[in-house]
Design a protein around this motif. Structure first.
Motif, short mmCIF file in Angstrom:
data_model
loop_
_atom_site.label_atom_id
_atom_site.label_comp_id
_atom_site.label_asym_id
_atom_site.label_seq_id
_atom_site.Cartn_x
_atom_site.Cartn_y
_atom_site.Cartn_z
N VAL A 119 25.84 -46.17 30.89
CA VAL A 119 24.80 -45.14 30.82
C VAL A 119 25.27 -43.97 31.67
CG1 VAL A 119 22.35 -44.62 31.06
CG2 VAL A 119 23.08 -47.00 30.78
N VAL A 120 25.36 -42.78 31.08
CA VAL A 120 25.82 -41.60 31.83
C VAL A 120 24.85 -40.45 31.63
CG1 VAL A 120 28.25 -42.25 31.70
CG2 VAL A 120 27.28 -40.80 29.93
N SER A 121 24.74 -39.61 32.65
CA SER A 121 23.88 -38.43 32.58
C SER A 121 24.71 -37.22 32.16
CB SER A 121 23.23 -38.17 33.93
OG SER A 121 24.22 -37.99 34.93
N GLY A 122 24.02 -36.26 31.52
CA GLY A 122 24.66 -35.02 31.11
C GLY A 122 23.74 -33.85 31.40
N ASP A 123 23.95 -32.77 30.72
CA ASP A 123 23.13 -31.57 30.89
C ASP A 123 21.81 -31.76 30.16
OD1 ASP A 123 22.12 -29.08 31.38
OD2 ASP A 123 23.48 -28.02 30.00
N GLY A 124 20.81 -32.30 30.86
CA GLY A 124 19.51 -32.57 30.26
C GLY A 124 19.50 -33.78 29.36
N THR A 125 20.54 -34.59 29.44
CA THR A 125 20.66 -35.75 28.54
C THR A 125 21.03 -37.02 29.30
OG1 THR A 125 23.02 -35.40 28.09
CG2 THR A 125 21.45 -34.25 26.66
N VAL A 126 20.80 -38.13 28.62
CA VAL A 126 21.30 -39.43 29.05
C VAL A 126 21.92 -40.09 27.83
CG1 VAL A 126 20.69 -41.74 29.86
CG2 VAL A 126 19.65 -39.74 30.92
N THR A 127 23.14 -40.60 27.97
CA THR A 127 23.85 -41.22 26.84
C THR A 127 24.14 -42.68 27.14
OG1 THR A 127 24.86 -39.12 26.18
CG2 THR A 127 25.91 -41.13 25.40
N PHE A 128 23.81 -43.54 26.17
CA PHE A 128 24.09 -44.97 26.25
C PHE A 128 25.28 -45.28 25.35
CE2 PHE A 128 19.65 -44.40 27.16
CZ PHE A 128 19.33 -45.34 28.12
N THR A 129 26.19 -46.10 25.86
CA THR A 129 27.29 -46.60 25.05
C THR A 129 27.08 -48.09 24.81
OG1 THR A 129 28.83 -44.99 26.00
CG2 THR A 129 29.79 -46.88 24.89
N LEU A 130 27.18 -48.50 23.55
CA LEU A 130 26.96 -49.89 23.16
C LEU A 130 28.28 -50.57 22.85
CD1 LEU A 130 23.92 -49.46 20.72
CD2 LEU A 130 23.93 -49.45 23.22
N GLU A 131 28.30 -51.87 23.02
CA GLU A 131 29.49 -52.65 22.70
C GLU A 131 29.76 -52.66 21.21
OE1 GLU A 131 30.31 -57.35 22.78
OE2 GLU A 131 29.88 -56.49 24.76
N GLN A 132 28.67 -52.65 20.41
CA GLN A 132 28.78 -52.66 18.96
C GLN A 132 27.56 -51.96 18.38
OE1 GLN A 132 28.99 -56.91 18.67
NE2 GLN A 132 26.81 -57.13 18.28
N PRO A 133 27.64 -51.49 17.14
CA PRO A 133 26.47 -50.82 16.55
C PRO A 133 25.25 -51.73 16.59
CG PRO A 133 28.41 -50.46 15.19
CD PRO A 133 28.81 -51.48 16.23
N PHE A 134 24.11 -51.14 16.92
CA PHE A 134 22.87 -51.92 17.06
C PHE A 134 21.73 -51.06 16.55
CE2 PHE A 134 19.39 -53.89 19.52
CZ PHE A 134 19.60 -55.23 19.18
N ALA A 135 21.38 -51.23 15.28
CA ALA A 135 20.43 -50.34 14.61
C ALA A 135 19.05 -50.29 15.26
CB ALA A 135 20.32 -50.72 13.14
N PRO A 136 18.48 -51.41 15.76
CA PRO A 136 17.13 -51.33 16.33
C PRO A 136 17.09 -50.91 17.80
CG PRO A 136 17.80 -53.62 16.20
CD PRO A 136 18.91 -52.81 15.60
N PHE A 137 18.09 -50.19 18.26
CA PHE A 137 18.20 -49.85 19.68
C PHE A 137 16.96 -49.12 20.20
CE2 PHE A 137 19.86 -46.92 23.07
CZ PHE A 137 20.02 -47.90 24.04
N LEU A 138 16.40 -48.22 19.41
CA LEU A 138 15.22 -47.47 19.86
C LEU A 138 14.09 -48.41 20.24
CD1 LEU A 138 15.06 -44.47 17.36
CD2 LEU A 138 15.65 -44.37 19.78
N ALA A 139 13.85 -49.41 19.40
CA ALA A 139 12.76 -50.34 19.68
C ALA A 139 13.02 -51.12 20.96
CB ALA A 139 12.57 -51.29 18.50
N TYR A 140 14.28 -51.48 21.20
CA TYR A 140 14.62 -52.26 22.39
C TYR A 140 14.47 -51.46 23.68
CZ TYR A 140 16.25 -56.44 19.97
OH TYR A 140 16.31 -57.60 19.23
N LEU A 141 14.50 -50.13 23.57
CA LEU A 141 14.26 -49.32 24.76
C LEU A 141 12.84 -49.48 25.30
CD1 LEU A 141 16.08 -45.93 24.03
CD2 LEU A 141 16.59 -47.56 25.86
N LEU A 142 11.97 -50.09 24.51
CA LEU A 142 10.60 -50.33 24.97
C LEU A 142 10.45 -51.64 25.73
CD1 LEU A 142 9.01 -48.75 21.89
CD2 LEU A 142 8.05 -48.42 24.16
N ASP A 143 11.55 -52.31 26.01
CA ASP A 143 11.49 -53.48 26.87
C ASP A 143 10.81 -53.08 28.19
OD1 ASP A 143 11.94 -55.59 28.62
OD2 ASP A 143 13.98 -55.96 27.94
N PRO A 144 9.63 -53.63 28.50
CA PRO A 144 8.91 -53.19 29.71
C PRO A 144 9.59 -53.55 31.01
CG PRO A 144 7.81 -55.06 28.71
CD PRO A 144 8.87 -54.65 27.75
#
Length: 510
Positions: free
Chosen positions: A125-150
């Motif tokens: 996970v790295v920060s940028g200019d107003g952004t945050v970028t996640f790098t995954l080990e492999q493509p993971f289509a439901p990633f958005l939903a998993y970001l809701l892990d409380p």
């Protein structure tokens, strides 16, 4: 089960629990589970539900993922990088700015203790200019939903100690924690600098009250504004009280009987089918849940489009067929009516827990129903944590629990992964015990690789069909949620996907 002792303990708990008068300017929320520690791994759902923590995205009532702390996002062509453009001018509860550096640092600190998000296999996970970028080990289509892990919200730097441990909960939600009296309750105060709709009510008291009858008494006395998990048997009493009214809402939740298929009495799928045929689901749903239509003929409820299939052969109550199957398999009745085969008694001990008032009652109904096919069911009511402990060490015979399909992550595949396609030990009562299906694991993996709904639908059917045919768990009934709402409160709308209780939308009547 020592019934007299249990009833005595229940009565004692009712009268021992604290009941306080409502403050005029304070919202009192009463929920069934206590917050044991002020951390996100064990208490993350309660903190999010009560408006304390947030993450980059949120959901709507249809479980669609929408922007929250991130305004938008984009994905690299190879699906390995997800970049989120952060909402500007967001302020943490301590008054500091939510910067990309703070967001990236929060994720890096919390990801190792995440629950479901681990399935996304984030490598950086790295920060940028107003952004945050996640790098995954492999493509993971439901990633958005998993970001809701409380368990992995966005926390301010002041939430962490020098070693990276969580020492406080400082996030961005409409309410901030003022103090905690664990495990009893939380005191929350409005976050006046909230980026969204600022709360109308200044203060909130959240009390964890595990005993259902105590919650009923609080509602009857008008000493709670929003009381959760009201038992069916108390609905009419509360409605007549004049202090509160009942709001019912369907939820994507199933009550299920968990079987350890490594035990010889449950290893044969035909035995599991016989047990399923012996369950009178309609009677249980009608008499215990108050609605015969909640009977669960398959794992996913009808409201979950794309996961529930009308053409599946239903698990209808059929004692004659259940007994025929067992006779053919060589399970012979003894003089006491209990079957036996090869020296193995057709019996088992079922663990369940009291926080959901209907579970011990359903267990007793199952005890009577299964005896009709020669199964001797004993019951132990205790802490819910005892079920996963017994699953992990292999001692579980049967369990009666619940599964909310989109409880933490708004995509059923998250639960299917942990329950039916993973070997990892769990602190939560999972679905499969001693059961593995390579077909299920392959379907989950294929689903995670594609975001095309047309390609996902046959995979969803395949996963639902495997559960229906192999019965690693036996669905009993679906549920609805019953809330007691005080007469002075307005604006409450139940969240059907159970991601939050939008407390900032509530107000007191003038």
């Amino acid at each position: 089960m020592h019934q007299k002792f249990w009833l005595a303990a229940l009565v004692a708990a009712v009268f021992a629990s604290p009941v306080s008068a409502l403050a005029q300017d304070e919202l009192r929320v009463v929920e069934p589970f206590q917050l044991q520690r002020l951390d996100t791994q064990t208490g993350g759902f309660q903190l999010r539900a009560n408006g304390v923590t947030e993450t980059l995205v949120q959901t709507n009532p249809e479980a669609a993922v929408l922007p929250a702390l991130a305004e938008r996002w984009e994905t690299s062509e190879n699906g390995l990088k997800w970049t989120f453009y952060l909402r500007p001018d967001v302020t943490f509860h301590d008054g500091t700015a939510m910067t990309p550096e703070a967001v990236a640092a929060s994720f890096k600190a919390l990801l190792p203790s995440g629950n479901l998000i681990k399935n996304a296999k984030i490598t950086d996970v790295v920060s940028g200019d107003g952004t945050v970028t996640f790098t995954l080990e492999q493509p993971f289509a439901p990633f958005l939903a998993y970001l809701l892990d409380p368990a992995v919200p966005v926390l301010a730097p002041s939430s962490f100690g020098q070693g990276g441990d969580v020492i406080g909960i400082v996030s961005t939600g409409p309410y901030r924690t003022e103090s905690a009296e664990l495990p009893q309750g939380l005191n929350l105060v409005r976050h006046d600098a909230y980026w969204g709709e600022v709360a109308k009510i200044e203060r909130v008291r959240v009390d964890g009250v595990p005993n259902p009858e105590t919650r009923v008494n609080i509602a009857l006395a008008g000493e709670g504004d929003l009381v959760l998990e009201i038992p069916t048997t108390a609905v009419s009493r509360i409605d007549r009280s004049g202090e509160t009214s009942i709001v019912k809402a369907p939820v994507p939740r199933v009550v299920m009987m968990m079987l350890n298929v490594k035990k010889p009495q449950f290893a044969d799928v035909d035995v599991r089918r016989a047990l399923s045929l012996a369950v009178n689901r309609e009677a249980i749903a009608r008499t215990i849940m108050g609605n015969a239509e909640l009977a669960a003929a398959q794992y996913f409820p009808p409201a979950m489009k794309g996961w529930h299939f009308a053409d599946f052969k239903p698990q209808n109550f059929n004692l004659a067929e259940a007994n025929r199957i067992l006779d053919e398999l060589g399970w012979v009745r003894g003089a006491d009516g209990i079957r036996e085969k090869d020296g193995i008694k057709f019996a088992g001990m079922m663990r369940t827990f009291p926080q959901r008032a209907y579970l011990p009652v359903i267990a007793e109904a199952l005890q009577a129903q299964l005896r009709e096919i020669g199964f001797d069911l004993s019951i132990q009511v205790g802490e819910s944590s005892l079920i996963p402990e017994a699953q992990n060490d292999g001692t579980l015979e049967l369990g009666l629990g619940i599964r909310t399909m989109i409880y933490q992550v708004p995509d059923p595949v998250a639960r299917l992964t942990t329950d039916f396609a993973s070997d990892a030990p769990s602190t939560d009562a999972t679905g499969a015990t001693g059961w593995k299906s390579e077909a299920m694991r392959q379907a989950v993996a294929a689903y995670n690789r594609t975001s095309d709904p047309a390609e996902r639908l046959p995979l969803q059917r395949q996963m639902a069909e495997i559960l229906h045919d192999e019965l690693p768990v036996i669905p009993i009934t679906f549920t609805d949620e019953k809330y007691a709402i005080s007469e002075r409160l307005e604006g409450f709308v139940a969240d059907p996907v159970m991601q939050t209780r939008p407390l900032n939308h509530l107000s007191f009547k003038e």
